[in-house]
Design a protein around this motif. Sequence first.
Motif, PDB file in Angstrom:
ATOM      1  N   LEU A  44      35.762  -8.936  31.083  1.00  0.00           N
ATOM      2  CA  LEU A  44      36.693  -8.741  32.200  1.00  0.00           C
ATOM      3  C   LEU A  44      37.195 -10.082  32.728  1.00  0.00           C
ATOM      4  O   LEU A  44      38.394 -10.261  32.993  1.00  0.00           O
ATOM      5  CB  LEU A  44      35.998  -7.955  33.302  1.00  0.00           C
ATOM      6  N   ASN A  45      36.295 -11.039  32.868  1.00  0.00           N
ATOM      7  CA  ASN A  45      36.688 -12.349  33.391  1.00  0.00           C
ATOM      8  C   ASN A  45      37.615 -13.091  32.435  1.00  0.00           C
ATOM      9  O   ASN A  45      38.518 -13.818  32.865  1.00  0.00           O
ATOM     10  CB  ASN A  45      35.446 -13.188  33.687  1.00  0.00           C
ATOM     11  N   ASP A  46      37.424 -12.906  31.136  1.00  0.00           N
ATOM     12  CA  ASP A  46      38.329 -13.536  30.164  1.00  0.00           C
ATOM     13  C   ASP A  46      39.724 -12.927  30.244  1.00  0.00           C
ATOM     14  O   ASP A  46      40.729 -13.653  30.218  1.00  0.00           O
ATOM     15  CB  ASP A  46      37.776 -13.375  28.743  1.00  0.00           C
ATOM     16  N   LEU A  47      39.803 -11.607  30.341  1.00  0.00           N
ATOM     17  CA  LEU A  47      41.104 -10.939  30.375  1.00  0.00           C
ATOM     18  C   LEU A  47      41.834 -11.179  31.694  1.00  0.00           C
ATOM     19  O   LEU A  47      43.073 -11.216  31.722  1.00  0.00           O
ATOM     20  CB  LEU A  47      40.933  -9.438  30.147  1.00  0.00           C
ATOM     21  N   LEU A  48      41.069 -11.332  32.773  1.00  0.00           N
ATOM     22  CA  LEU A  48      41.662 -11.516  34.101  1.00  0.00           C
ATOM     23  C   LEU A  48      41.395 -12.930  34.602  1.00  0.00           C
ATOM     24  O   LEU A  48      41.047 -13.147  35.761  1.00  0.00           O
ATOM     25  CB  LEU A  48      41.107 -10.474  35.072  1.00  0.00           C
ATOM     26  N   ASP A  49      41.596 -13.878  33.743  1.00  0.00           N
ATOM     27  CA  ASP A  49      41.386 -15.285  34.086  1.00  0.00           C
ATOM     28  C   ASP A  49      42.306 -15.678  35.245  1.00  0.00           C
ATOM     29  O   ASP A  49      43.502 -15.387  35.236  1.00  0.00           O
ATOM     30  CB  ASP A  49      41.681 -16.160  32.863  1.00  0.00           C
ATOM     31  N   GLY A  50      41.735 -16.308  36.258  1.00  0.00           N
ATOM     32  CA  GLY A  50      42.510 -16.728  37.416  1.00  0.00           C
ATOM     33  C   GLY A  50      42.471 -15.745  38.573  1.00  0.00           C
ATOM     34  O   GLY A  50      42.942 -16.065  39.671  1.00  0.00           O
ATOM     35  N   TRP A  51      41.924 -14.557  38.347  1.00  0.00           N
ATOM     36  CA  TRP A  51      41.776 -13.570  39.407  1.00  0.00           C
ATOM     37  C   TRP A  51      40.391 -13.682  40.037  1.00  0.00           C
ATOM     38  O   TRP A  51      39.433 -14.115  39.388  1.00  0.00           O
ATOM     39  CB  TRP A  51      41.928 -12.161  38.854  1.00  0.00           C
ATOM     40  N   HIS A  52      40.263 -13.255  41.283  1.00  0.00           N
ATOM     41  CA  HIS A  52      38.955 -13.020  41.894  1.00  0.00           C
ATOM     42  C   HIS A  52      38.535 -11.612  41.493  1.00  0.00           C
ATOM     43  O   HIS A  52      39.233 -10.643  41.803  1.00  0.00           O
ATOM     44  CB  HIS A  52      39.031 -13.124  43.419  1.00  0.00           C
ATOM     45  N   VAL A  53      37.404 -11.482  40.800  1.00  0.00           N
ATOM     46  CA  VAL A  53      37.011 -10.198  40.221  1.00  0.00           C
ATOM     47  C   VAL A  53      35.665  -9.752  40.783  1.00  0.00           C
ATOM     48  O   VAL A  53      34.689 -10.502  40.786  1.00  0.00           O
ATOM     49  CB  VAL A  53      36.928 -10.279  38.684  1.00  0.00           C
ATOM     50  N   ALA A  54      35.626  -8.504  41.258  1.00  0.00           N
ATOM     51  CA  ALA A  54      34.382  -7.838  41.641  1.00  0.00           C
ATOM     52  C   ALA A  54      34.232  -6.632  40.735  1.00  0.00           C
ATOM     53  O   ALA A  54      35.155  -5.811  40.624  1.00  0.00           O
ATOM     54  CB  ALA A  54      34.433  -7.413  43.101  1.00  0.00           C
ATOM     55  N   HIS A  55      33.073  -6.496  40.098  1.00  0.00           N
ATOM     56  CA  HIS A  55      32.932  -5.502  39.026  1.00  0.00           C
ATOM     57  C   HIS A  55      31.563  -4.862  39.093  1.00  0.00           C
ATOM     58  O   HIS A  55      30.558  -5.536  39.332  1.00  0.00           O
ATOM     59  CB  HIS A  55      33.131  -6.209  37.674  1.00  0.00           C
ATOM     60  N   GLN A  56      31.522  -3.551  38.909  1.00  0.00           N
ATOM     61  CA  GLN A  56      30.258  -2.860  38.692  1.00  0.00           C
ATOM     62  C   GLN A  56      30.345  -2.101  37.377  1.00  0.00           C
ATOM     63  O   GLN A  56      31.115  -1.149  37.240  1.00  0.00           O
ATOM     64  CB  GLN A  56      29.905  -1.866  39.809  1.00  0.00           C
ATOM     65  N   ALA A  57      29.585  -2.553  36.390  1.00  0.00           N
ATOM     66  CA  ALA A  57      29.494  -1.837  35.127  1.00  0.00           C
ATOM     67  C   ALA A  57      28.535  -0.666  35.284  1.00  0.00           C
ATOM     68  O   ALA A  57      27.664  -0.659  36.153  1.00  0.00           O
ATOM     69  CB  ALA A  57      29.007  -2.775  34.027  1.00  0.00           C
ATOM     70  N   SER A  58      28.688   0.327  34.419  1.00  0.00           N
ATOM     71  CA  SER A  58      27.771   1.460  34.439  1.00  0.00           C
ATOM     72  C   SER A  58      26.475   1.084  33.732  1.00  0.00           C
ATOM     73  O   SER A  58      26.464   0.299  32.778  1.00  0.00           O
ATOM     74  CB  SER A  58      28.400   2.662  33.738  1.00  0.00           C
ATOM     75  N   ASP A  59      25.367   1.668  34.194  1.00  0.00           N
ATOM     76  CA  ASP A  59      24.091   1.492  33.498  1.00  0.00           C
ATOM     77  C   ASP A  59      24.058   2.272  32.186  1.00  0.00           C
ATOM     78  O   ASP A  59      23.176   2.048  31.357  1.00  0.00           O
ATOM     79  CB  ASP A  59      22.937   1.964  34.393  1.00  0.00           C
ATOM     80  N   ILE A  60      25.004   3.191  32.011  1.00  0.00           N
ATOM     81  CA  ILE A  60      25.103   3.963  30.780  1.00  0.00           C
ATOM     82  C   ILE A  60      26.155   3.298  29.901  1.00  0.00           C
ATOM     83  O   ILE A  60      27.327   3.223  30.270  1.00  0.00           O
ATOM     84  CB  ILE A  60      25.482   5.423  31.070  1.00  0.00           C
ATOM     85  N   LYS A  61      25.757   2.792  28.778  1.00  0.00           N
ATOM     86  CA  LYS A  61      26.648   2.013  27.920  1.00  0.00           C
ATOM     87  C   LYS A  61      27.880   2.816  27.522  1.00  0.00           C
ATOM     88  O   LYS A  61      27.797   3.983  27.137  1.00  0.00           O
ATOM     89  CB  LYS A  61      25.905   1.549  26.663  1.00  0.00           C
ATOM     90  N   GLY A  62      29.042   2.159  27.620  1.00  0.00           N
ATOM     91  CA  GLY A  62      30.283   2.777  27.204  1.00  0.00           C
ATOM     92  C   GLY A  62      30.874   3.752  28.197  1.00  0.00           C
ATOM     93  O   GLY A  62      31.847   4.443  27.881  1.00  0.00           O
ATOM     94  N   ARG A  63      30.315   3.803  29.418  1.00  0.00           N
ATOM     95  CA  ARG A  63      30.794   4.762  30.415  1.00  0.00           C
ATOM     96  C   ARG A  63      31.291   4.027  31.651  1.00  0.00           C
ATOM     97  O   ARG A  63      30.862   2.921  31.974  1.00  0.00           O
ATOM     98  CB  ARG A  63      29.645   5.691  30.836  1.00  0.00           C
ATOM     99  N   ALA A  64      32.213   4.661  32.355  1.00  0.00           N
ATOM    100  CA  ALA A  64      32.609   4.272  33.711  1.00  0.00           C
ATOM    101  C   ALA A  64      32.941   2.778  33.828  1.00  0.00           C
ATOM    102  O   ALA A  64      33.584   2.201  32.962  1.00  0.00           O
ATOM    103  CB  ALA A  64      31.537   4.699  34.711  1.00  0.00           C
ATOM    104  N   GLY A  65      32.518   2.160  34.922  1.00  0.00           N
ATOM    105  CA  GLY A  65      32.840   0.771  35.221  1.00  0.00           C
ATOM    106  C   GLY A  65      34.062   0.684  36.110  1.00  0.00           C
ATOM    107  O   GLY A  65      35.117   1.218  35.789  1.00  0.00           O
ATOM    108  N   VAL A  66      33.906   0.026  37.273  1.00  0.00           N
ATOM    109  CA  VAL A  66      35.013  -0.135  38.218  1.00  0.00           C
ATOM    110  C   VAL A  66      35.130  -1.599  38.602  1.00  0.00           C
ATOM    111  O   VAL A  66      34.148  -2.346  38.593  1.00  0.00           O
ATOM    112  CB  VAL A  66      34.818   0.717  39.485  1.00  0.00           C
ATOM    113  N   ALA A  67      36.349  -2.004  38.958  1.00  0.00           N
ATOM    114  CA  ALA A  67      36.571  -3.404  39.319  1.00  0.00           C
ATOM    115  C   ALA A  67      37.684  -3.515  40.343  1.00  0.00           C
ATOM    116  O   ALA A  67      38.611  -2.694  40.383  1.00  0.00           O
ATOM    117  CB  ALA A  67      36.914  -4.232  38.084  1.00  0.00           C
ATOM    118  N   VAL A  68      37.566  -4.557  41.166  1.00  0.00           N
ATOM    119  CA  VAL A  68      38.643  -5.020  42.039  1.00  0.00           C
ATOM    120  C   VAL A  68      39.015  -6.408  41.555  1.00  0.00           C
ATOM    121  O   VAL A  68      38.152  -7.290  41.465  1.00  0.00           O
ATOM    122  CB  VAL A  68      38.204  -5.096  43.517  1.00  0.00           C
ATOM    123  N   ALA A  69      40.278  -6.611  41.213  1.00  0.00           N
ATOM    124  CA  ALA A  69      40.785  -7.930  40.835  1.00  0.00           C
ATOM    125  C   ALA A  69      41.852  -8.320  41.851  1.00  0.00           C
ATOM    126  O   ALA A  69      42.780  -7.544  42.103  1.00  0.00           O
ATOM    127  CB  ALA A  69      41.371  -7.909  39.424  1.00  0.00           C
TER     128      ALA A  69
END
Length: 266
Positions: A44-69
């Motif tokens: 996420l940080n590589d794709l959104l380089d230069g943004w302030h990023v807050a991210h919560q990945a899911s504990d279940i691999k390959g599922r969900a995940g939300v972010a504020v950039a």
Amino acid sequence: MLTIATSNVNGIRAAYRKGMGDWVATRTPDVLLLQEVRAPDSVLNDLLDGWHVAHQASDIKGRAGVAVASRLPVHAVRVGLGRGEPEPPVDTGRWVEADVELASGELLTVVSAYLHSGVAGTPKMDEKYAYLAKVTERMRELAAGPHRALVAGDLNIAHRNVDIKNWKGNLKSAGFLPEERAYVDVWLDEIGFTDLGRRHGGEGPGPFTWWSWRGQAFANDSGWRIDYQLASPTLAESAVKVEVDRATNYEGRWSDHAPLVATYDL
């Protein structure tokens, strides 16, 4: 003017391969709220380089995940609705909020939310209802808090008949059950949030934000309106324009959802 966009990206790596980066560069949102990120922080940080990023990945691999950039400064980040306690794995990657600093110096709380899809009559539906109760409790706090607030994302609920093309055929389907829709009633009618997509989108049907990849759903505009920007009472009146960035054709889609973009006069 402040532009805030929310989008379920259906896997951010795949979305960027299909053209999401070009959309971001052209749209130039100030704040970008993402759901179903399905990637670690490093990606996420590589794709959104230069943004302030807050991210919560899911504990279940390959599922969900939300972010504020955010292009704006971020003063605080709060992750999840566990209130300091570990969340069930199915509830992770579903709620992240950040306080961003506006040009005036005022703080605006923005939330990226991805609610469970659910399956009617199964334990997955019970998980969704339990989470909706937590969301409702937090929305009450945000509405009464010191800052204007925006709760946005893929809520996996079509609120009214005009929010789903085939509403008669989905009366018993998850995402359109009366019990789910009643939570949205509480958020709007009791707590006081405003559904900006409906306020600025007219009487409907639509504008829809999600279409199945299968068949002719996109071509026939047979969709659901399940992506929202819900503004607190003190924020709603500053929204001057709300748009669904629907792709011009099937091949131009980089997700099965279209971004919902709002412009605020702040």
